[in-house]
Motif scaffolding. Structure first.
Motif, PDB file in Angstrom:
ATOM      1  N   ALA A   1     -23.202  25.193-102.951  1.00 24.10           N
ATOM      2  CA  ALA A   1     -24.287  24.419-102.349  1.00 24.10           C
ATOM      3  C   ALA A   1     -25.641  24.751-102.968  1.00 24.10           C
ATOM      4  N   SER A   2     -25.756  25.908-103.624  1.00 23.04           N
ATOM      5  CA  SER A   2     -27.038  26.291-104.221  1.00 23.04           C
ATOM      6  C   SER A   2     -27.269  25.642-105.590  1.00 23.04           C
ATOM      7  N   LEU A   3     -26.267  24.937-106.102  1.00 16.24           N
ATOM      8  CA  LEU A   3     -26.429  24.214-107.365  1.00 16.24           C
ATOM      9  C   LEU A   3     -25.703  22.873-107.256  1.00 16.24           C
ATOM     10  N   PRO A   4     -26.307  21.908-106.553  1.00 20.71           N
ATOM     11  CA  PRO A   4     -25.673  20.606-106.370  1.00 20.71           C
ATOM     12  C   PRO A   4     -25.611  19.832-107.685  1.00 20.71           C
ATOM     13  N   PRO A   5     -24.805  18.760-107.724  1.00 20.12           N
ATOM     14  CA  PRO A   5     -24.619  18.007-108.972  1.00 20.12           C
ATOM     15  C   PRO A   5     -25.916  17.541-109.619  1.00 20.12           C
ATOM     16  N   GLU A   6     -26.909  17.179-108.811  1.00 20.93           N
ATOM     17  CA  GLU A   6     -28.148  16.700-109.420  1.00 20.93           C
ATOM     18  C   GLU A   6     -28.879  17.809-110.183  1.00 20.93           C
ATOM     19  N   GLN A   7     -28.733  19.056-109.723  1.00 26.92           N
ATOM     20  CA  GLN A   7     -29.337  20.160-110.471  1.00 26.92           C
ATOM     21  C   GLN A   7     -28.551  20.461-111.745  1.00 26.92           C
ATOM     22  N   ILE A   8     -27.237  20.359-111.670  1.00 25.35           N
ATOM     23  CA  ILE A   8     -26.423  20.545-112.876  1.00 25.35           C
ATOM     24  C   ILE A   8     -26.826  19.528-113.938  1.00 25.35           C
ATOM     25  N   GLN A   9     -26.998  18.285-113.515  1.00 27.84           N
ATOM     26  CA  GLN A   9     -27.395  17.232-114.453  1.00 27.84           C
ATOM     27  C   GLN A   9     -28.802  17.480-114.995  1.00 27.84           C
ATOM     28  N   ARG A  10     -29.717  17.885-114.127  1.00 31.52           N
ATOM     29  CA  ARG A  10     -31.102  18.130-114.557  1.00 31.52           C
ATOM     30  C   ARG A  10     -31.160  19.272-115.574  1.00 31.52           C
ATOM     31  N   LEU A  11     -30.384  20.312-115.352  1.00 31.77           N
ATOM     32  CA  LEU A  11     -30.337  21.426-116.297  1.00 31.77           C
ATOM     33  C   LEU A  11     -29.781  20.978-117.641  1.00 31.77           C
ATOM     34  N   GLU A  12     -28.681  20.235-117.600  1.00 30.69           N
ATOM     35  CA  GLU A  12     -28.061  19.734-118.827  1.00 30.69           C
ATOM     36  C   GLU A  12     -29.048  18.871-119.610  1.00 30.69           C
ATOM     37  N   GLU A  13     -29.729  18.004-118.917  1.00 36.22           N
ATOM     38  CA  GLU A  13     -30.677  17.112-119.583  1.00 36.22           C
ATOM     39  C   GLU A  13     -31.846  17.888-120.187  1.00 36.22           C
ATOM     40  N   ALA A  14     -32.317  18.923-119.494  1.00 36.12           N
ATOM     41  CA  ALA A  14     -33.433  19.716-120.014  1.00 36.12           C
ATOM     42  C   ALA A  14     -33.028  20.486-121.270  1.00 36.12           C
ATOM     43  N   LEU A  15     -31.853  21.071-121.256  1.00 35.78           N
ATOM     44  CA  LEU A  15     -31.390  21.821-122.430  1.00 35.78           C
ATOM     45  C   LEU A  15     -31.163  20.892-123.610  1.00 35.78           C
ATOM     46  N   THR A  16     -30.583  19.728-123.343  1.00 29.79           N
ATOM     47  CA  THR A  16     -30.327  18.760-124.412  1.00 29.79           C
ATOM     48  C   THR A  16     -31.634  18.242-125.002  1.00 29.79           C
ATOM     49  N   ALA A  17     -32.568  17.878-124.147  1.00 26.67           N
ATOM     50  CA  ALA A  17     -33.845  17.340-124.616  1.00 26.67           C
ATOM     51  C   ALA A  17     -34.609  18.362-125.449  1.00 26.67           C
ATOM     52  N   ALA A  18     -34.450  19.644-125.124  1.00 23.89           N
ATOM     53  CA  ALA A  18     -35.147  20.701-125.857  1.00 23.89           C
ATOM     54  C   ALA A  18     -34.425  21.107-127.143  1.00 23.89           C
ATOM     55  N   GLY A  19     -33.245  20.536-127.364  1.00 19.39           N
ATOM     56  CA  GLY A  19     -32.495  20.885-128.569  1.00 19.39           C
ATOM     57  C   GLY A  19     -31.868  22.266-128.511  1.00 19.39           C
ATOM     58  N   VAL A  20     -31.644  22.782-127.303  1.00 18.92           N
ATOM     59  CA  VAL A  20     -31.033  24.103-127.146  1.00 18.92           C
ATOM     60  C   VAL A  20     -29.531  24.003-127.394  1.00 18.92           C
ATOM     61  N   ARG A  21     -29.017  24.871-128.230  1.00 22.32           N
ATOM     62  CA  ARG A  21     -27.567  24.924-128.430  1.00 22.32           C
ATOM     63  C   ARG A  21     -26.949  25.492-127.157  1.00 22.32           C
ATOM     64  N   HIS A  22     -26.110  24.714-126.498  1.00 23.08           N
ATOM     65  CA  HIS A  22     -25.639  25.154-125.196  1.00 23.08           C
ATOM     66  C   HIS A  22     -24.302  24.516-124.834  1.00 23.08           C
ATOM     67  N   ARG A  23     -23.670  25.120-123.829  1.00 22.37           N
ATOM     68  CA  ARG A  23     -22.495  24.536-123.190  1.00 22.37           C
ATOM     69  C   ARG A  23     -22.547  24.892-121.716  1.00 22.37           C
ATOM     70  N   CYS A  24     -22.435  23.888-120.882  1.00 19.28           N
ATOM     71  CA  CYS A  24     -22.385  24.084-119.437  1.00 19.28           C
ATOM     72  C   CYS A  24     -21.038  23.588-118.934  1.00 19.28           C
ATOM     73  N   GLU A  25     -20.319  24.444-118.241  1.00 16.60           N
ATOM     74  CA  GLU A  25     -19.007  24.082-117.720  1.00 16.60           C
ATOM     75  C   GLU A  25     -18.986  24.276-116.211  1.00 16.60           C
ATOM     76  N   VAL A  26     -18.243  23.415-115.540  1.00 12.57           N
ATOM     77  CA  VAL A  26     -18.056  23.530-114.096  1.00 12.57           C
ATOM     78  C   VAL A  26     -16.649  24.064-113.848  1.00 12.57           C
TER      79      VAL A  26
END
Length: 251
Positions: free
Chosen positions: A190-215
């Motif tokens: 509950a402390s990381l709802p889907p909208e926060q997961i999406q917001r984090l993914e979008e921020a990392l992608t937009a910044a060009g950060v090499r990353h992987r987020c898995e659920v």
């Protein structure tokens, strides 16, 4: 398996002295360093065992008591098996201390932890990695954004409140991160709802950060913590695979 040596060390900070657990391979050769951030329950035997496992893989690991302003370890009076649902006083102890550790204070401390590692003969030259659990995942990401020249890899597991709408949300440092980033989210969190997961993914992608987020399907917040009811053995081992893979790519 590599024999390791662990000791308690004191780290001078701008606000006092932080006690910490430092563990390293027993040969005492300089090794790549991992700054390991605790969860809300604090520095305790289970986290020390996790730090030991990292050291067995060939790293020097620093696990600071980030709540040192409230006392040395143990900061809280908790049982060996921590079940907040069975003891309502647990969060009454912890929440005020968590809230008092603002991002500003935490990052002032991060500078002290990184200086300690840079000065240690047990640490190889070059940048370090950070990993964190629950609230520690936030601190790991913030450290990478605050000290980008010192952090080459970031891992966070079952982190909460990673991408809120607050002005100090951790995801807002993405544009300053130069490290490779991995997050292992819990889907029952509950402390990381889907909208926060999406917001984090979008921020990392937009910044060009090499990353992987898995659920991690079926995993709950706190799935790595064997001294709590949230523990999930399968997710725990999956997290180790992801973390060690990241560190091997980095170092």
């Amino acid at each position: 398996m590599t024999a390791v040596q662990g000791i308690t060390v004191d780290i001078p900070t701008e606000d006092g002295v932080a006690d910490a657990y430092l563990v390293h391979p027993g040969d005492e050769r300089p090794r790549p360093a991992v700054l390991f951030y605790q969860d809300a329950f604090g520095l305790r035997p289970h986290l020390q065992s996790m730090a030991d496992r990292l050291a067995e893989a060939g790293y020097t690991v620093l696990l600071p008591n980030v709540f040192y302003r409230n006392g040395r370890v143990p900061v809280f009076d908790l049982p060996e098996f921590i079940d907040p649902a069975a003891n309502p006083n647990t969060w009454q102890q912890i929440m005020p201390v968590m809230k008092a550790l603002t991002p500003e204070l935490a990052m002032r401390d991060a500078g002290a932890y990184l200086r300690f590692l840079a000065d240690s003969p047990l640490v190889a030259d070059g940048p370090v990695a950070t990993t964190g659990y629950c609230m520690g995942a936030r601190l790991a990401l913030l450290t990478a954004g605050t000290c980008p020249d010192r952090v080459a890899a970031v891992a966070g597991f079952h982190g909460g409140q990673l991408a809120t709408e607050e002005p100090d949300s951790p995801h807002l440092v993405a544009g300053r991160v130069t490290a490779e980033v991995y997050f292992g989210h819990a889907d029952q969190d509950a402390s990381l709802p889907p909208e926060q997961i999406q917001r984090l993914e979008e921020a990392l992608t937009a910044a060009g950060v090499r990353h992987r987020c898995e659920v991690y399907e079926g995993a709950h917040h706190g799935y790595t913590q064997a001294d709590t009811p949230a523990y999930d053995q399968e997710a725990y081992e999956r997290h180790w695979t992801a973390l060690l893979d990241l560190l091997e790519r980095t170092f």
